[in-house]
Design a protein around this motif. Sequence first.
Motif, PDB file in Angstrom:
ATOM      1  N   HIS A  87      15.810 -31.590 -21.594  1.00 21.67           N
ATOM      2  CA  HIS A  87      14.432 -31.985 -21.996  1.00 21.67           C
ATOM      3  C   HIS A  87      14.547 -32.705 -23.348  1.00 21.67           C
ATOM      4  N   HIS A 109      11.048 -37.458 -22.574  1.00 19.12           N
ATOM      5  CA  HIS A 109      11.996 -37.995 -21.671  1.00 19.12           C
ATOM      6  C   HIS A 109      12.769 -36.501 -21.012  1.00 19.12           C
ATOM      7  N   ILE A 110      13.105 -36.874 -19.802  1.00 14.00           N
ATOM      8  CA  ILE A 110      14.216 -35.839 -19.098  1.00 14.00           C
ATOM      9  C   ILE A 110      15.524 -36.554 -18.822  1.00 14.00           C
ATOM     10  N   THR A 120       8.904 -38.035 -18.850  1.00 15.78           N
ATOM     11  CA  THR A 120       8.494 -36.714 -18.305  1.00 15.78           C
ATOM     12  C   THR A 120       7.748 -36.799 -16.998  1.00 15.78           C
TER      13      THR A 120
END
Length: 65
Positions: free
Chosen positions: A25, A29-30, A47
């Motif tokens: 994470h 954003h991921i 995300t």
Amino acid sequence: MARDNWRRSSYSGSGDGNNCVEVAHRGAHISLRDSKTPTTATLTFPTSAFAPFLAALKDSRDTGS
């Protein structure tokens, strides 16, 4: 710069521990990466797009697409 907290997939078994996906994470954003090649490119999603991405993967697995 803070170090990313990469987490390994819970589906990785003891005999296949290096053949999986890792997730981090990163604020909004991921990111995903291959645990066998962690220094190569990553996939990065906003995300809000990550849950639909996972749902599409699950749907394709369930339908065999």
